[in-house]
Enzyme design. Structure first.
Site, PDB file in Angstrom:
ATOM      1  N   ASP A  78      13.308 -26.751  55.280  1.00 37.76           N
ATOM      2  CA  ASP A  78      12.957 -27.905  54.457  1.00 37.76           C
ATOM      3  C   ASP A  78      12.889 -29.138  55.364  1.00 37.76           C
ATOM      4  O   ASP A  78      11.930 -29.319  56.100  1.00 37.76           O
ATOM      5  CB  ASP A  78      14.027 -28.014  53.362  1.00 37.76           C
ATOM      6  N   GLU A 121      16.405 -17.515  58.115  1.00 34.47           N
ATOM      7  CA  GLU A 121      16.712 -18.584  57.160  1.00 34.47           C
ATOM      8  C   GLU A 121      15.955 -18.348  55.863  1.00 34.47           C
ATOM      9  O   GLU A 121      14.910 -17.709  55.868  1.00 34.47           O
ATOM     10  CB  GLU A 121      16.277 -19.936  57.751  1.00 34.47           C
ATOM     11  N   ASP A 122      16.488 -18.882  54.778  1.00 34.46           N
ATOM     12  CA  ASP A 122      15.779 -18.752  53.501  1.00 34.46           C
ATOM     13  C   ASP A 122      14.618 -19.747  53.412  1.00 34.46           C
ATOM     14  O   ASP A 122      13.499 -19.368  53.126  1.00 34.46           O
ATOM     15  CB  ASP A 122      16.741 -18.908  52.305  1.00 34.46           C
ATOM     16  N   ARG A 156      20.045 -16.707  42.086  1.00 33.50           N
ATOM     17  CA  ARG A 156      19.865 -16.013  43.375  1.00 33.50           C
ATOM     18  C   ARG A 156      19.368 -14.584  43.172  1.00 33.50           C
ATOM     19  O   ARG A 156      18.733 -14.011  44.055  1.00 33.50           O
ATOM     20  CB  ARG A 156      21.198 -15.967  44.143  1.00 33.50           C
ATOM     21  N   PHE A 159      10.800 -27.443  44.277  1.00 32.62           N
ATOM     22  CA  PHE A 159      12.124 -26.824  44.374  1.00 32.62           C
ATOM     23  C   PHE A 159      12.037 -25.423  43.767  1.00 32.62           C
ATOM     24  O   PHE A 159      11.717 -25.261  42.602  1.00 32.62           O
ATOM     25  CB  PHE A 159      13.192 -27.652  43.661  1.00 32.62           C
TER      26      PHE A 159
HETATM   27  P1  5GP Z   1      17.139 -28.467  55.535  1.00 38.19           P
HETATM   28  O1  5GP Z   1      18.269 -28.771  56.444  1.00 38.19           O
HETATM   29  O2  5GP Z   1      15.975 -27.757  56.192  1.00 38.19           O
HETATM   30  O3  5GP Z   1      16.706 -29.650  54.747  1.00 38.19           O
HETATM   31  O4  5GP Z   1      17.803 -27.561  54.436  1.00 38.19           O
HETATM   32  C1  5GP Z   1      17.466 -26.304  54.158  1.00 38.19           C
HETATM   33  C2  5GP Z   1      18.384 -25.859  53.045  1.00 38.19           C
HETATM   34  O5  5GP Z   1      18.183 -26.661  51.872  1.00 38.19           O
HETATM   35  C3  5GP Z   1      18.085 -24.463  52.645  1.00 38.19           C
HETATM   36  O6  5GP Z   1      18.797 -23.520  53.418  1.00 38.19           O
HETATM   37  C4  5GP Z   1      18.472 -24.461  51.174  1.00 38.19           C
HETATM   38  O7  5GP Z   1      19.855 -24.247  51.055  1.00 38.19           O
HETATM   39  C5  5GP Z   1      18.168 -25.862  50.730  1.00 38.19           C
HETATM   40  N1  5GP Z   1      16.822 -25.947  50.102  1.00 38.19           N
HETATM   41  C6  5GP Z   1      15.744 -26.612  50.566  1.00 38.19           C
HETATM   42  N2  5GP Z   1      14.678 -26.472  49.762  1.00 38.19           N
HETATM   43  C7  5GP Z   1      15.094 -25.671  48.749  1.00 38.19           C
HETATM   44  C8  5GP Z   1      14.435 -25.155  47.575  1.00 38.19           C
HETATM   45  O8  5GP Z   1      13.258 -25.354  47.272  1.00 38.19           O
HETATM   46  N3  5GP Z   1      15.199 -24.378  46.762  1.00 38.19           N
HETATM   47  C9  5GP Z   1      16.511 -24.090  47.020  1.00 38.19           C
HETATM   48  N4  5GP Z   1      17.146 -23.319  46.162  1.00 38.19           N
HETATM   49  N5  5GP Z   1      17.160 -24.559  48.126  1.00 38.19           N
HETATM   50  C10 5GP Z   1      16.451 -25.351  48.965  1.00 38.19           C
HETATM   51 MG    MG Z   2      20.308 -22.223  53.113  1.00 37.31          MG
END
Ligand code: 5GP
Ligand code: MG
Length: 178
Positions: free
Chosen positions: A101, A97-98, A163, A150
């Protein structure tokens, strides 16, 4: 593009150094397991491509695309836009995963994959924002723990931009506010 960045949070050099460390750990754990590395599109692509080149073992790769989670936290329902091509039953799955969050996306993705009887499922996240977590999920491997900011670059976008930046940066407020 670069003038939209307030500051660099993680440099290219720091990223490659950390990925080499992670790669050693992953190679040791999965040496004889022929794992499937699963990338969750699209944010993961840059990390994914760099990460797997630090893991010199037999493996396969595949990708999924998940638009958003639906339903309550216990249903394990995700909206799968692109599913895996390979059958994961009996296989060792490593989800890349990237950024972790709130944890919602990954929690549902893991629940879905577990219904397919894999031998194991572990999570590798490039970035982790523990302060933001709302569901009970932790990654098995974390590239960098970051504060509640962010970030963009190295695969991560704001409105599909940034990206392609080779580092992780914090966006200027003016980009959001205009
Ligand atoms: P979660 O379900 O854990 O809240 O969501 C994770 C997703 O939210 C990540 O895969 C990404 O797409 C987006 N996301 C969360 N934090 C960031 C951030 O700091 N920057 C960016 N670009 N995307 C984020
Ligand atoms: Mg993502």
């Amino acid at each position: 593009m670069e003038n939209c960045i307030e500051r660099v949070l993680i440099s290219e050099e720091e990223i490659q150094k950390r990925l080499a460390e992670l790669g050693k750990e992953l190679a040791a754990e999965y040496q004889d397991k022929n794992p499937i590395f699963v990338g969750v599109l699209k944010g993961v692509v840059v990390f994914f491509a760099d990460m797997i080149r630090h893991i010199p073992i037999d493996c396969q790769i595949d990708f999924m695309s998940i638009s958003s989670y639906l339903g309550t936290q216990t249903t394990g329902v995700v909206n799968v836009k692109k599913d895996l091509d390979v059958d994961i039953s009996g296989r060792h799955v490593v989800i890349l995963e990237d950024v972790l969050d709130s944890g919602n996306t990954l929690k549902h993705t893991v629940a879905l994959l577990k219904t397919r009887n894999p031998a194991s499922v572990k999570i590798v996240t490039f970035l982790d924002k523990p302060a933001r977590r709302v569901v009970d999920i932790t990654a098995d491997y974390v590239g960098f723990e970051i504060p509640d900011e962010f970030v963009v670059g190295y695969g991560l976008d704001y409105d599909e931009r940034f990206r392609n930046l080779p580092y992780v940066g914090i966006l200027k407020r003016s980009v959001y506010e205009k």
